[in-house]
Design a protein around this motif. Sequence first.
Motif, PDB file in Angstrom:
ATOM      1  N   GLU A 198       0.824  -1.208   0.000  1.00  0.00           N
ATOM      2  CA  GLU A 198       0.000   0.000   0.000  1.00  0.00           C
ATOM      3  C   GLU A 198       0.862   1.264   0.000  1.00  0.00           C
ATOM      4  O   GLU A 198       0.514   2.261  -0.630  1.00  0.00           O
ATOM      5  CB  GLU A 198      -0.966  -0.034   1.186  1.00  0.00           C
ATOM      6  CG  GLU A 198      -2.045  -1.083   0.978  1.00  0.00           C
ATOM      7  CD  GLU A 198      -2.917  -1.356   2.204  1.00  0.00           C
ATOM      8  OE1 GLU A 198      -3.812  -2.197   2.101  1.00  0.00           O
ATOM      9  OE2 GLU A 198      -2.674  -0.738   3.258  1.00  0.00           O
ATOM     10  N   VAL A 199       1.996   1.216   0.698  1.00  0.00           N
ATOM     11  CA  VAL A 199       2.922   2.358   0.648  1.00  0.00           C
ATOM     12  C   VAL A 199       3.490   2.505  -0.762  1.00  0.00           C
ATOM     13  O   VAL A 199       3.596   3.623  -1.277  1.00  0.00           O
ATOM     14  CB  VAL A 199       4.045   2.220   1.698  1.00  0.00           C
ATOM     15  CG1 VAL A 199       5.202   3.156   1.395  1.00  0.00           C
ATOM     16  CG2 VAL A 199       3.490   2.501   3.083  1.00  0.00           C
ATOM     17  N   GLN A 200       3.824   1.401  -1.391  1.00  0.00           N
ATOM     18  CA  GLN A 200       4.339   1.485  -2.763  1.00  0.00           C
ATOM     19  C   GLN A 200       3.308   2.136  -3.683  1.00  0.00           C
ATOM     20  O   GLN A 200       3.657   2.937  -4.546  1.00  0.00           O
ATOM     21  CB  GLN A 200       4.710   0.103  -3.280  1.00  0.00           C
ATOM     22  CG  GLN A 200       5.989  -0.421  -2.656  1.00  0.00           C
ATOM     23  CD  GLN A 200       6.431  -1.712  -3.296  1.00  0.00           C
ATOM     24  OE1 GLN A 200       5.657  -2.652  -3.409  1.00  0.00           O
ATOM     25  NE2 GLN A 200       7.671  -1.739  -3.729  1.00  0.00           N
ATOM     26  N   GLN A 201       2.053   1.782  -3.495  1.00  0.00           N
ATOM     27  CA  GLN A 201       1.002   2.379  -4.314  1.00  0.00           C
ATOM     28  C   GLN A 201       0.934   3.886  -4.071  1.00  0.00           C
ATOM     29  O   GLN A 201       0.808   4.674  -5.026  1.00  0.00           O
ATOM     30  CB  GLN A 201      -0.340   1.721  -4.004  1.00  0.00           C
ATOM     31  CG  GLN A 201      -1.457   2.247  -4.878  1.00  0.00           C
ATOM     32  CD  GLN A 201      -2.788   1.567  -4.581  1.00  0.00           C
ATOM     33  OE1 GLN A 201      -3.015   1.056  -3.487  1.00  0.00           O
ATOM     34  NE2 GLN A 201      -3.657   1.569  -5.562  1.00  0.00           N
ATOM     35  N   CYS A 202       1.028   4.309  -2.810  1.00  0.00           N
ATOM     36  CA  CYS A 202       1.009   5.741  -2.489  1.00  0.00           C
ATOM     37  C   CYS A 202       2.174   6.470  -3.156  1.00  0.00           C
ATOM     38  O   CYS A 202       2.006   7.572  -3.691  1.00  0.00           O
ATOM     39  CB  CYS A 202       1.082   5.951  -0.971  1.00  0.00           C
ATOM     40  SG  CYS A 202      -0.413   5.507  -0.091  1.00  0.00           S
ATOM     41  N   ILE A 203       3.351   5.865  -3.108  1.00  0.00           N
ATOM     42  CA  ILE A 203       4.524   6.490  -3.719  1.00  0.00           C
ATOM     43  C   ILE A 203       4.316   6.643  -5.228  1.00  0.00           C
ATOM     44  O   ILE A 203       4.635   7.680  -5.813  1.00  0.00           O
ATOM     45  CB  ILE A 203       5.795   5.670  -3.407  1.00  0.00           C
ATOM     46  CG1 ILE A 203       6.106   5.763  -1.910  1.00  0.00           C
ATOM     47  CG2 ILE A 203       6.976   6.159  -4.233  1.00  0.00           C
ATOM     48  CD1 ILE A 203       7.167   4.782  -1.436  1.00  0.00           C
TER      49      ILE A 203
ATOM     50  N   ASP B  77      -1.588  12.691   2.713  1.00  0.00           N
ATOM     51  CA  ASP B  77      -2.384  12.088   3.795  1.00  0.00           C
ATOM     52  C   ASP B  77      -2.371  10.562   3.685  1.00  0.00           C
ATOM     53  O   ASP B  77      -2.234   9.856   4.689  1.00  0.00           O
ATOM     54  CB  ASP B  77      -3.841  12.571   3.736  1.00  0.00           C
ATOM     55  CG  ASP B  77      -3.988  14.061   3.927  1.00  0.00           C
ATOM     56  OD1 ASP B  77      -3.180  14.653   4.677  1.00  0.00           O
ATOM     57  OD2 ASP B  77      -4.916  14.633   3.312  1.00  0.00           O
ATOM     58  N   ASP B  78      -2.540  10.085   2.460  1.00  0.00           N
ATOM     59  CA  ASP B  78      -2.583   8.631   2.254  1.00  0.00           C
ATOM     60  C   ASP B  78      -1.239   7.987   2.582  1.00  0.00           C
ATOM     61  O   ASP B  78      -1.194   6.919   3.196  1.00  0.00           O
ATOM     62  CB  ASP B  78      -2.977   8.310   0.807  1.00  0.00           C
ATOM     63  CG  ASP B  78      -4.443   8.616   0.540  1.00  0.00           C
ATOM     64  OD1 ASP B  78      -5.225   8.758   1.508  1.00  0.00           O
ATOM     65  OD2 ASP B  78      -4.806   8.735  -0.650  1.00  0.00           O
ATOM     66  N   LEU B  79      -0.140   8.658   2.184  1.00  0.00           N
ATOM     67  CA  LEU B  79       1.187   8.107   2.492  1.00  0.00           C
ATOM     68  C   LEU B  79       1.414   8.077   4.003  1.00  0.00           C
ATOM     69  O   LEU B  79       1.903   7.074   4.541  1.00  0.00           O
ATOM     70  CB  LEU B  79       2.290   8.909   1.804  1.00  0.00           C
ATOM     71  CG  LEU B  79       3.719   8.425   2.076  1.00  0.00           C
ATOM     72  CD1 LEU B  79       3.920   6.986   1.598  1.00  0.00           C
ATOM     73  CD2 LEU B  79       4.736   9.360   1.424  1.00  0.00           C
TER      74      LEU B  79
ATOM     75  N   GLY C 246       2.025   4.806   8.813  1.00  0.00           N
ATOM     76  CA  GLY C 246       1.572   4.433  10.156  1.00  0.00           C
ATOM     77  C   GLY C 246       1.127   2.986  10.220  1.00  0.00           C
ATOM     78  O   GLY C 246       1.387   2.281  11.210  1.00  0.00           O
ATOM     79  N   ASP C 247       0.475   2.539   9.160  1.00  0.00           N
ATOM     80  CA  ASP C 247       0.047   1.139   9.109  1.00  0.00           C
ATOM     81  C   ASP C 247       1.252   0.203   9.115  1.00  0.00           C
ATOM     82  O   ASP C 247       1.223  -0.861   9.747  1.00  0.00           O
ATOM     83  CB  ASP C 247      -0.803   0.873   7.864  1.00  0.00           C
ATOM     84  CG  ASP C 247      -2.204   1.468   7.965  1.00  0.00           C
ATOM     85  OD1 ASP C 247      -2.549   2.038   9.019  1.00  0.00           O
ATOM     86  OD2 ASP C 247      -2.933   1.379   6.962  1.00  0.00           O
ATOM     87  N   ILE C 248       2.322   0.602   8.414  1.00  0.00           N
ATOM     88  CA  ILE C 248       3.543  -0.215   8.430  1.00  0.00           C
ATOM     89  C   ILE C 248       4.111  -0.280   9.838  1.00  0.00           C
ATOM     90  O   ILE C 248       4.497  -1.347  10.326  1.00  0.00           O
ATOM     91  CB  ILE C 248       4.596   0.334   7.444  1.00  0.00           C
ATOM     92  CG1 ILE C 248       4.202  -0.019   6.029  1.00  0.00           C
ATOM     93  CG2 ILE C 248       5.986  -0.246   7.768  1.00  0.00           C
ATOM     94  CD1 ILE C 248       5.180   0.464   4.994  1.00  0.00           C
ATOM     95  N   GLN C 249       4.149   0.862  10.508  1.00  0.00           N
ATOM     96  CA  GLN C 249       4.691   0.870  11.872  1.00  0.00           C
ATOM     97  C   GLN C 249       3.842  -0.021  12.780  1.00  0.00           C
ATOM     98  O   GLN C 249       4.380  -0.775  13.599  1.00  0.00           O
ATOM     99  CB  GLN C 249       4.750   2.298  12.409  1.00  0.00           C
ATOM    100  CG  GLN C 249       5.502   2.404  13.718  1.00  0.00           C
ATOM    101  CD  GLN C 249       5.727   3.837  14.127  1.00  0.00           C
ATOM    102  OE1 GLN C 249       4.927   4.715  13.830  1.00  0.00           O
ATOM    103  NE2 GLN C 249       6.825   4.077  14.808  1.00  0.00           N
ATOM    104  N   ALA C 250       2.537   0.049  12.630  1.00  0.00           N
ATOM    105  CA  ALA C 250       1.658  -0.799  13.440  1.00  0.00           C
ATOM    106  C   ALA C 250       1.895  -2.278  13.135  1.00  0.00           C
ATOM    107  O   ALA C 250       1.947  -3.110  14.049  1.00  0.00           O
ATOM    108  CB  ALA C 250       0.195  -0.430  13.185  1.00  0.00           C
TER     109      ALA C 250
END
Length: 103
Positions: free
Chosen positions: A25-30, A53-55, A60-64
């Motif tokens: 999901e982070v890759q998609q945001c990037i 905002d999405d990134l 945060g989701d990765i950190q969680a």
Amino acid sequence: MSSFSNELTEAQIERLAILSEELGEVQQCIGKIFRHGYDSSNPTLDSNRNNRDDLERELGDIQAAMYLLVRAEDVNIVNVHDRSNKKQSERWRWTHHQEGIAS
Ligand SMILES: [Mg+2]
């Protein structure tokens, strides 16, 4: 037929799947930021959220997800922090445009 097993439990597989999903999901945001910029937003969505905002949300989701692995003792937080500190102290030697940002 091989008898090899990675010996992962269902719980470990699930935690890694969550982390993998969040990384995607982070890759998609990037990709969205590369294409449209930080301040752009999806015009088809009824939302004020932009790509920044999405990134932030997905980071945060990765950190969680990472802390899920830590709490389950799949990985050791001390080792994660040690590596993070080492990486930051390497001064990001091979970057070209991070003066004043990279330590
Ligand atoms: Mg997410």
